[in-house]
Design a protein around this motif. Structure first.
Motif, PDB file in Angstrom:
ATOM      1  N   GLU A  72       0.813  -1.219   0.000  1.00 24.44           N
ATOM      2  CA  GLU A  72       0.000   0.000   0.000  1.00 24.44           C
ATOM      3  C   GLU A  72       0.848   1.270   0.000  1.00 24.44           C
ATOM      4  OE1 GLU A  72      -3.380   0.173  -0.187  1.00 24.44           O
ATOM      5  OE2 GLU A  72      -3.313  -1.987  -0.503  1.00 24.44           O
ATOM      6  N   ARG A  74       2.341   2.600   2.542  1.00 21.46           N
ATOM      7  CA  ARG A  74       2.059   3.396   3.732  1.00 21.46           C
ATOM      8  C   ARG A  74       3.332   4.016   4.315  1.00 21.46           C
ATOM      9  NH1 ARG A  74      -0.678   1.080   9.336  1.00 21.46           N
ATOM     10  NH2 ARG A  74      -0.304   2.961  10.590  1.00 21.46           N
ATOM     11  N   ARG A  77       4.502   6.957   2.221  1.00 20.80           N
ATOM     12  CA  ARG A  77       3.650   8.136   2.402  1.00 20.80           C
ATOM     13  C   ARG A  77       3.956   8.826   3.733  1.00 20.80           C
ATOM     14  NH1 ARG A  77      -1.250   8.450  -0.816  1.00 20.80           N
ATOM     15  NH2 ARG A  77      -1.106   6.963  -2.531  1.00 20.80           N
ATOM     16  N   PRO A  97      -1.289  -0.060  -4.587  1.00 21.62           N
ATOM     17  CA  PRO A  97      -2.332   0.225  -3.590  1.00 21.62           C
ATOM     18  C   PRO A  97      -3.693  -0.279  -4.051  1.00 21.62           C
ATOM     19  CG  PRO A  97      -0.913   2.136  -3.899  1.00 21.62           C
ATOM     20  CD  PRO A  97      -0.536   1.150  -4.966  1.00 21.62           C
ATOM     21  N   THR A  99      -6.556   0.595  -2.709  1.00 18.84           N
ATOM     22  CA  THR A  99      -7.478   1.736  -2.697  1.00 18.84           C
ATOM     23  C   THR A  99      -6.670   2.980  -3.051  1.00 18.84           C
ATOM     24  OG1 THR A  99      -7.135   1.957  -0.315  1.00 18.84           O
ATOM     25  CG2 THR A  99      -9.057   0.713  -1.033  1.00 18.84           C
ATOM     26  N   PRO A 100      -6.419   3.204  -4.333  1.00 19.61           N
ATOM     27  CA  PRO A 100      -5.520   4.296  -4.743  1.00 19.61           C
ATOM     28  C   PRO A 100      -5.974   5.652  -4.235  1.00 19.61           C
ATOM     29  CG  PRO A 100      -6.040   2.834  -6.587  1.00 19.61           C
ATOM     30  CD  PRO A 100      -6.967   2.462  -5.470  1.00 19.61           C
ATOM     31  N   ALA A 101      -5.007   6.404  -3.741  1.00 17.26           N
ATOM     32  CA  ALA A 101      -5.236   7.796  -3.341  1.00 17.26           C
ATOM     33  C   ALA A 101      -4.090   8.597  -3.931  1.00 17.26           C
ATOM     34  CB  ALA A 101      -5.260   7.922  -1.824  1.00 17.26           C
ATOM     35  N   PRO A 102      -4.316   9.863  -4.272  1.00 18.13           N
ATOM     36  CA  PRO A 102      -3.245  10.656  -4.871  1.00 18.13           C
ATOM     37  C   PRO A 102      -2.001  10.655  -3.987  1.00 18.13           C
ATOM     38  CG  PRO A 102      -5.340  11.823  -4.987  1.00 18.13           C
ATOM     39  CD  PRO A 102      -5.561  10.624  -4.116  1.00 18.13           C
ATOM     40  N   PRO A 103      -0.852  10.245  -4.520  1.00 18.53           N
ATOM     41  CA  PRO A 103       0.360  10.236  -3.708  1.00 18.53           C
ATOM     42  C   PRO A 103       0.894  11.647  -3.508  1.00 18.53           C
ATOM     43  CG  PRO A 103       0.886   9.608  -5.951  1.00 18.53           C
ATOM     44  CD  PRO A 103      -0.610   9.746  -5.882  1.00 18.53           C
TER      45      PRO A 103
END
Length: 232
Positions: A72, A74, A77, A97, A99-103
Motif C-alpha cells: 500500500e 504506507r 507516504r 495500492p 485503494t488508490p489515493a493521490p500520492p
C-alpha cells in the motif's frame, strides 16, 4: 567408447516462469507487506532493524528511497510527510495500492513486476520487506539492486536462504549465503536480514532455472516460493 554426457538433474516439482509465478495464488494473494508503516510495532524500522527515516534524514541533499514490493506504500507516504520537499521516494509493487489515493509530490507509485522493472536513477536506500519470498529469481534481483544504490547507499531486505534450491531440489542455502557474503552482502540468520552498503556491480555464480510456487510455508509461517538455480 566416450562416456555419454551427464543427465541434468530433474527438479522434484514442475518449475514455472516468472509470468506464471506472478499469476499464482501464492503471489497474487500475498498480503505480507500491505499495511506496514514506517515506525512502531508493525513497521519497517522494526522489521529491518534500521530506521529508514533516520537513514534518509542523514543525507545532505535530496534523500532517495526505493521500496520494492511496497504494498500500500504506507511507509513511503509517512516518510514523504516529514522528509524535505526535494526527497525522491519510489514504490514498486506487482499490485500496487488496492485503494488508490493521490500520492504526495515526492512519491511515485509504480505498478510493475520487480523482476523486470529497472529504475533510471540510483537511491540512498533500497528496501524489500518480505518481498523476496515471492520473487522467482531473487538472487538476480539482489544483484540488480546492488547497482541501483548510490555510492554510500544501503540495501536492506529479508532473505530466506532455504528458499534457494539446487536443480535437484536440495538446499543451496549455504552456497547462496557464502556467495552473497563474498560479494559484499551481510546476512543475519537470526533476523533473516540481508544488507549491502555501497552501490556496485555484482555477479553471483548461479543461473536461474525457475520457481516452485508449491514450496509451502517459510520461516514466516506463510506460503512462499522456492527458487531453483544451477551453479556456474
Amino acid at each position: 567408447m566416450p562416456k555419454p554426457p551427464p543427465v541434468p538433474p530433474i527438479p522434484p516439482h514442475p518449475l514455472v516462469s516468472t509470468t506464471e509465478l506472478e499469476a499464482s495464488s501464492v503471489v497474487a494473494n500475498n498480503t505480507m507487506n500491505r499495511e506496514r508503516g514506517l515506525t512502531g510495532v508493525n513497521s519497517y524500522a522494526r522489521e529491518l532493524g534500521v530506521s529508514p527515516l533516520a537513514h534518509l534524514a542523514a543525507r545532505p541533499t535530496a534523500p532517495s528511497w526505493l521500496d520494492l514490493c511496497s504494498g500500500e506504500g504506507r511507509a513511503l507516504r509517512e516518510a514523504a510527510a516529514v522528509l524535505p520537499a526535494d526527497a525522491i521516494l519510489t514504490g514498486v509493487d506487482l499490485v500496487g495500492p488496492l485503494t488508490p489515493a493521490p500520492p504526495p509530490p515526492a512519491l511515485e507509485e509504480i505498478v510493475a513486476s520487480v523482476s523486470t522493472w529497472t529504475p533510471t536513477r540510483t537511491y540512498d536506500l533500497i528496501t524489500c520487506v518480505h518481498g523476496l519470498h515471492y520473487v522467482g529469481d531473487q538472487l538476480g534481483l539482489l544483484t540488480r539492486a546492488a547497482s541501483w544504490l548510490t555510492e554510500d547507499g544501503l540495501l536492506a531486505a529479508h532473505f530466506d536462504p532455504e528458499s534457494v534450491r539446487h536443480a535437484d531440489g536440495s538446499t543451496a542455502a549455504r552456497t547462496a549465503v557464502a556467495a552473497l557474503r563474498a560479494a559484499g552482502y551481510s546476512y543475519s540468520p537470526r533476523h533473516h536480514r540481508l544488507t549491502l552498503r555501497g552501490g556496485r556491480a555484482v555477479r553471483l555464480p548461479f543461473r536461474y532455472l525457475g520457481a516452485d510456487p508449491t514450496a509451502g510455508p517459510n520461516y514466516t509461517g506463510q506460503p512462499a516460493i522456492a527458487s531453483y538455480y544451477t551453479s556456474l
